[in-house]
Design a protein around this motif. Structure first.
Motif, PDB file in Angstrom:
ATOM      1  N   MET A  83       0.819  -1.211   0.000  1.00  0.00           N
ATOM      2  CA  MET A  83       0.000   0.000   0.000  1.00  0.00           C
ATOM      3  C   MET A  83       0.855   1.264   0.000  1.00  0.00           C
ATOM      4  O   MET A  83       0.400   2.320  -0.424  1.00  0.00           O
ATOM      5  N   GLU A  84       2.093   1.143   0.452  1.00  0.00           N
ATOM      6  CA  GLU A  84       3.008   2.291   0.428  1.00  0.00           C
ATOM      7  C   GLU A  84       3.723   2.430  -0.906  1.00  0.00           C
ATOM      8  O   GLU A  84       3.976   3.536  -1.373  1.00  0.00           O
ATOM      9  N   THR A  85       4.056   1.282  -1.534  1.00  0.00           N
ATOM     10  CA  THR A  85       4.881   1.309  -2.745  1.00  0.00           C
ATOM     11  C   THR A  85       4.090   1.138  -4.037  1.00  0.00           C
ATOM     12  O   THR A  85       4.565   1.534  -5.103  1.00  0.00           O
ATOM     13  N   GLY A  86       2.931   0.489  -3.958  1.00  0.00           N
ATOM     14  CA  GLY A  86       2.164   0.191  -5.158  1.00  0.00           C
ATOM     15  C   GLY A  86       2.584  -1.095  -5.843  1.00  0.00           C
ATOM     16  O   GLY A  86       1.999  -1.499  -6.844  1.00  0.00           O
ATOM     17  N   LYS A  87       3.609  -1.774  -5.313  1.00  0.00           N
ATOM     18  CA  LYS A  87       4.026  -3.077  -5.859  1.00  0.00           C
ATOM     19  C   LYS A  87       3.222  -4.149  -5.128  1.00  0.00           C
ATOM     20  O   LYS A  87       3.393  -4.365  -3.933  1.00  0.00           O
ATOM     21  N   VAL A  88       2.324  -4.820  -5.881  1.00  0.00           N
ATOM     22  CA  VAL A  88       1.386  -5.753  -5.273  1.00  0.00           C
ATOM     23  C   VAL A  88       1.227  -6.969  -6.185  1.00  0.00           C
ATOM     24  O   VAL A  88       1.303  -6.845  -7.410  1.00  0.00           O
ATOM     25  N   PRO A  89       1.030  -8.157  -5.601  1.00  0.00           N
ATOM     26  CA  PRO A  89       0.750  -9.324  -6.448  1.00  0.00           C
ATOM     27  C   PRO A  89      -0.536  -9.093  -7.255  1.00  0.00           C
ATOM     28  O   PRO A  89      -1.423  -8.350  -6.832  1.00  0.00           O
ATOM     29  N   LYS A  90      -0.647  -9.766  -8.396  1.00  0.00           N
ATOM     30  CA  LYS A  90      -1.831  -9.609  -9.241  1.00  0.00           C
ATOM     31  C   LYS A  90      -3.119  -9.973  -8.505  1.00  0.00           C
ATOM     32  O   LYS A  90      -4.141  -9.344  -8.708  1.00  0.00           O
ATOM     33  N   ARG A  91      -3.075 -10.985  -7.671  1.00  0.00           N
ATOM     34  CA  ARG A  91      -4.271 -11.428  -6.933  1.00  0.00           C
ATOM     35  C   ARG A  91      -3.916 -11.559  -5.459  1.00  0.00           C
ATOM     36  O   ARG A  91      -3.729 -12.657  -4.947  1.00  0.00           O
TER      37      ARG A  91
END
Length: 176
Positions: A83-91
């Motif tokens: 939530m801080e970086t925007g790097k998130v798994p697709k699901r």
């Protein structure tokens, strides 16, 4: 032939690296990150009238569904970072457990491991090692494959019904 501790550690590290490399990440604006959180208490079928219990077979079906639909289970720390970086798994999904009941170890933990999922367990620390809740050995075993163990409170009293000092004490003692 015996396996040395160093070999065990190397195998564990290689497994972790492989599982991390198999995760497809996307990069989005941090404010766009949305991660569902599934919250459980007890994984048991002892009392069908208790709406906080999820029967083990139903929990197993849910974990199988998450795996079949290629969800990536994240710890809460990983979710906060996403939530801080925007790097998130697709699901993404976060799986949590409140209280630290022993059936979290006997019913939930095997299913989570079987489906390659991780979870965060919030433990009532005064209950550790009393039989009804998980033992310290169970908690240590669960940490090794990536489960997160966190403080629920020391005694599970309703904090809004306590004085500020007593509420602070229940939280602080839970961290010790």
């Amino acid at each position: 032939k015996e396996t040395t501790e160093e070999q065990k550690e190397n195998t564990k590290n290689n497994t972790e690296e492989q599982s991390q490399s198999q995760i497809d990440y996307i990069n989005i604006a941090p404010e766009e990150v949305k991660i569902p959180i599934l919250m459980y208490h007890s994984i048991s079928d002892d009392d069908p009238n208790n709406n906080l219990l999820v029967p083990p077979n139903m929990f197993e079906e849910q974990m199988a569904w998450l795996e079949a639909n290629e969800f990536t289970a994240m710890s809460l720390d990983e979710a906060l970072e996403a939530m801080e970086t925007g790097k998130v798994p697709k699901r993404p999904v976060v799986i949590t457990f409140d209280d630290g009941y022993s059936d979290n170890y006997t019913s939930a933990f095997p299913s989570l491991k079987n489906h390659g999922l991780k979870a965060t367990f919030f433990v009532i620390t005064d209950g550790v090692d009393n039989g009804y809740y998980m033992s310290s050995d169970m908690l240590k075993e669960m940490q090794a494959p990536g489960m997160s163990i966190e403080n629920h409170t020391a005694n599970h009293l309703e904090l809004d019904k306590l004085s500020r000092e007593d509420a602070y004490d229940a939280i602080k003692r839970g961290q010790d």
